[in-house]
Write an enzyme that holds these catalytic residues in place. Structure first.
Site, short mmCIF file in Angstrom:
data_model
loop_
_atom_site.label_atom_id
_atom_site.label_comp_id
_atom_site.label_asym_id
_atom_site.label_seq_id
_atom_site.Cartn_x
_atom_site.Cartn_y
_atom_site.Cartn_z
N ASP A 72 0.85 -1.34 0.06
CA ASP A 72 0.25 -0.19 0.30
C ASP A 72 1.03 1.20 -0.39
O ASP A 72 1.65 1.56 0.67
CB ASP A 72 -0.63 -0.11 1.53
CG ASP A 72 -2.14 0.90 1.07
OD1 ASP A 72 -2.61 1.52 0.04
OD2 ASP A 72 -2.79 1.01 1.66
N HIS A 92 2.57 3.01 -9.01
CA HIS A 92 2.09 1.85 -9.24
C HIS A 92 3.66 1.46 -9.71
O HIS A 92 4.41 0.03 -9.50
CB HIS A 92 1.01 1.40 -10.31
CG HIS A 92 -0.20 2.12 -9.37
ND1 HIS A 92 -0.06 1.22 -8.28
CD2 HIS A 92 -1.32 2.77 -9.69
CE1 HIS A 92 -1.65 2.16 -7.54
NE2 HIS A 92 -1.73 2.54 -8.75
N LEU A 137 10.90 -20.66 -4.02
CA LEU A 137 9.80 -19.95 -3.36
C LEU A 137 8.38 -20.17 -4.02
O LEU A 137 8.53 -19.74 -5.37
CB LEU A 137 10.28 -18.33 -3.36
CG LEU A 137 9.11 -17.50 -3.12
CD1 LEU A 137 8.76 -16.96 -1.75
CD2 LEU A 137 9.85 -15.85 -3.72
C1 FPP Z 1 -1.97 0.08 -3.35
O1 FPP Z 1 -1.91 1.66 -3.45
C2 FPP Z 1 -1.56 -0.36 -4.44
C3 FPP Z 1 -2.18 -1.07 -5.75
C4 FPP Z 1 -3.61 -0.86 -5.52
C5 FPP Z 1 -1.60 -1.59 -6.79
C6 FPP Z 1 -0.25 -2.27 -6.19
C7 FPP Z 1 0.52 -3.01 -7.35
C8 FPP Z 1 2.21 -2.67 -7.47
C9 FPP Z 1 2.94 -2.40 -6.59
C10 FPP Z 1 2.39 -3.01 -9.16
C11 FPP Z 1 3.53 -4.26 -9.39
C12 FPP Z 1 2.51 -5.22 -9.20
C13 FPP Z 1 2.79 -6.42 -9.20
C14 FPP Z 1 2.35 -7.69 -8.68
C15 FPP Z 1 3.50 -6.81 -9.92
P1 FPP Z 1 -2.88 2.56 -3.14
O2 FPP Z 1 -2.65 2.72 -5.06
O3 FPP Z 1 -3.65 2.22 -2.63
O4 FPP Z 1 -1.60 4.10 -2.37
P2 FPP Z 1 -2.38 5.25 -1.60
O5 FPP Z 1 -3.06 4.54 -0.76
O6 FPP Z 1 -1.74 6.01 -1.44
O7 FPP Z 1 -3.47 5.04 -2.51
#
Ligand code: FPP
Length: 255
Positions: free
Chosen positions: A25, A42, A136
């Site tokens: 997050d 992201h 893993l």
């Molecule tokens: C949450 O942060 C994150 C996500 C919903 C997306 C997670 C994706 C990645 C880490 C990219 C790569 C993943 C893979 C598996 C290749 P948020 O957008 O909710 O952050 P915020 O709460 O600060 O708005």
């Protein structure tokens, strides 16, 4: 095999978790702080995925489950959802060979019916390529939610009852667990969530029943080896009791 094992860990046992589950997050906030679009967060988050996968593989952790996209995330702006789907596809295409070379077994959990055919094909191919790897186990949760998982398992179990193969009164935890997405794997020992939020947000609701929960204020793209190490030290200092008393656990340990 996802049954609770009271002998697994004891007081302050300097042991590593078998299974780590992570809510990655803070990508959006990371980008906002840098006056960048959310998508940049992201994009930066992929580097932290690499870091944590390498850290777990290096330490011999058996299973790592990452929450990449929740069922509720479909409600985000269409542009952001589109970007994330493209990012998953690109990350898969660029990383799968390396994962395979490193003996990582890549699996996906979630509904996935609403994903593009291109992404579903790439996921299936990555899954097939790495299926016999013995290192893993990396589970990526996409279009996943804990409630969806429990519901789909319940429906499958109900069908068994309807077909007369199972009596409702005799349904056990094991009967139920066999239909959950992570069946056959140990339950997460350690859950990590970055960004300061302290909630489970519909992740592995059934499987997190006895998991140790670790929260850090660090935003996902800022993840470092040190944060992972801190989480592991936190875990090694926990006494896991699974409903037993501390004294019972200590006597089992010394027996
Ligand atoms: C949450 O942060 C994150 C996500 C919903 C997306 C997670 C994706 C990645 C880490 C990219 C790569 C993943 C893979 C598996 C290749 P948020 O957008 O909710 O952050 P915020 O709460 O600060 O708005």
């Amino acid at each position: 095999m996802s049954t609770v094992n009271p002998h697994q860990n004891g007081l302050g046992a300097a042991s590593l978790p078998h299974h780590i589950a992570i809510i990655m997050d803070g990508n959006g906030r990371w980008a906002k702080r840098k006056h960048l679009p959310r998508t940049a967060g992201h994009h930066a988050g992929v580097e932290s995925v690499r870091l944590v996968v390498e850290a777990c593989a290096k330490r011999g952790i058996e299973v790592l489950t990452l929450f990449a996209f929740g069922k509720e995330n479909w409600q985000r702006p269409v542009q952001e959802v589109g970007y994330l789907m493209e990012l998953f596809l690109k990350a898969l295409e660029s990383e799968v060979k390396k994962l395979h070379q490193n003996n990582v077994k890549l699996q996906f959990i979630g509904d996935c019916s609403a994903l593009s055919d291109k992404l579903k094909t790439s996921m299936a191919q990555s899954n097939a390529l790495t299926a016999s790897n013995t290192g893993l186990v990396l589970n990526i949760a996409v279009d996943y939610s804990g409630r969806w998982d429990i519901l789909q398992a319940s429906k499958r179990l109900a069908k068994q009852v309807e077909a007369g193969q199972l009596k409702a009164d005799t349904i056990s935890s094991a009967d139920f667990e066999q239909y959950l997405c992570l069946h056959g794997l140990p339950e997460p020992d350690l859950f990590i969530r970055t960004s300061g939020e302290q909630r489970i947000s519909n992740f592995l609701l059934w499987q997190l029943a006895y998991t140790e929960l670790y929260f850090t204020d660090v935003l996902w793209p800022d993840l470092t080896e040190e944060i992972i190490e801190e989480a592991l030290i936190f875990y090694s200092n926990r006494q896991r009791r699974f409903g037993f008393t501390g004294e019972q656990m200590e006597s089992q340990q010394s027996a």
